[in-house]
Design an enzyme around this catalytic site. Structure first.
Site, mmCIF file in Angstrom:
data_model
loop_
_atom_site.group_PDB
_atom_site.id
_atom_site.type_symbol
_atom_site.label_atom_id
_atom_site.label_comp_id
_atom_site.label_asym_id
_atom_site.label_seq_id
_atom_site.Cartn_x
_atom_site.Cartn_y
_atom_site.Cartn_z
ATOM 1 N N ASP A 158 6.614 -41.097 52.672
ATOM 2 C CA ASP A 158 6.739 -39.669 52.925
ATOM 3 C C ASP A 158 5.342 -39.184 53.343
ATOM 4 O O ASP A 158 4.356 -39.913 53.212
ATOM 5 C CB ASP A 158 7.207 -38.968 51.642
ATOM 6 C CG ASP A 158 7.165 -37.464 51.735
ATOM 7 O OD1 ASP A 158 7.714 -36.912 52.710
ATOM 8 O OD2 ASP A 158 6.580 -36.827 50.832
ATOM 9 N N ASP A 206 3.973 -35.148 53.389
ATOM 10 C CA ASP A 206 3.457 -34.032 52.600
ATOM 11 C C ASP A 206 3.601 -34.296 51.108
ATOM 12 O O ASP A 206 4.691 -34.598 50.621
ATOM 13 C CB ASP A 206 4.201 -32.745 52.948
ATOM 14 C CG ASP A 206 4.060 -32.370 54.411
ATOM 15 O OD1 ASP A 206 3.088 -31.700 54.748
ATOM 16 O OD2 ASP A 206 4.926 -32.775 55.216
ATOM 17 N N ASP A 266 7.033 -38.366 46.795
ATOM 18 C CA ASP A 266 6.497 -37.576 45.688
ATOM 19 C C ASP A 266 7.504 -36.629 45.047
ATOM 20 O O ASP A 266 7.127 -35.877 44.146
ATOM 21 C CB ASP A 266 5.314 -36.732 46.187
ATOM 22 C CG ASP A 266 5.760 -35.615 47.126
ATOM 23 O OD1 ASP A 266 5.542 -34.429 46.801
ATOM 24 O OD2 ASP A 266 6.336 -35.915 48.180
#
Length: 219
Positions: free
Chosen positions: A7, A9, A165
């Site tokens: 991922d 961001d 995250d």
């Protein structure tokens, strides 16, 4: 071939300051005030369309302003998406190490593909990533597994591990049938026990070993 898919961001980068700046420039154009950094950070993760929906709700604005505000936000953000953005500590060395170990590297993000590629290039990481799929690449966004599976296919990988995250990333990996390693210092909104994951970490210095183990388990 084994792949590690990231991922963006909240995983590789702390992009909230640049997103926050673009949001407030958008609001300032029409005198709609501003939002603080923590508020905007909480809006990140589901793509720019949802980001702007949340901005509109937070400022009590009319929903019919969404198209114009989205256009304005993208204009400001895409002009320079890496002015205030930083890599999380250890990311550069980790990406280089995984590449040197022979892993194919990919990126799966809900951020539009254009600024995602621009950010990788700004940090000199673009040369390591063989496939990039953004929120506007395949017509659907995470947690739908299609973008993640598209990265795996583009890389020609037999086995892939996803690194993210948030609860969105965990659900996406689960639905794609991939092992998932959770970076605990990003933008998640749920507790660790609420996010499906096979491993978690708060330091990129240990990710290479984790990713290698999960890739072996996923064979």
């Amino acid at each position: 071939m084994k792949a590690i898919i990231f991922d963006l961001d909240g995983t590789l980068i702390d992009s909230a300051p640049d997103i926050h700046a673009a949001v407030n420039k958008t609001l300032a154009e029409t005198g709609d005030g501003e939002l603080d950094l923590d508020t905007v950070r909480d809006f990140i993760g589901n793509g720019v369309h949802v980001l702007i929906e949340r901005v509109i709700a937070a400022r009590g604005l009319s929903a019919d302003r969404h198209p114009a505000m989205l256009e304005s936000f993208l204009k400001h953000y895409e002009a320079d998406p890496a002015t205030l953005t930083t890599l999380f500590p250890g990311v550069q060395d980790c990406v280089e190490s995984l590449h040197d170990e022979g892993f194919a590297l990919g990126l799966c993000t809900n951020k539009p593909e254009g600024p995602s590629r621009a950010i990788l290039q700004a940090f000199g990481l673009d040369k390591y990533f063989g496939a990039v799929v953004g929120g506007d690449t395949v017509g659907t966004k995470k947690p739908d597994p299609a973008p993640l599976l598209a990265v795996k296919d583009k890389l020609g990988a037999r086995v892939a591990v996803y690194i993210g995250d948030s609860e969105i990333d965990g659900e996406c990996a689960q639905r794609a049938g991939m092992k998932f390693a959770l970076f605990t210092e990003g933008y998640r909104h749920k507790g660790l026990h609420e996010i499906p994951h096979e491993a978690r970490f708060d330091d990129f210095d240990v990710l290479s070993a984790i990713a290698g183990r999960l890739a072996e388990e996923n064979r």
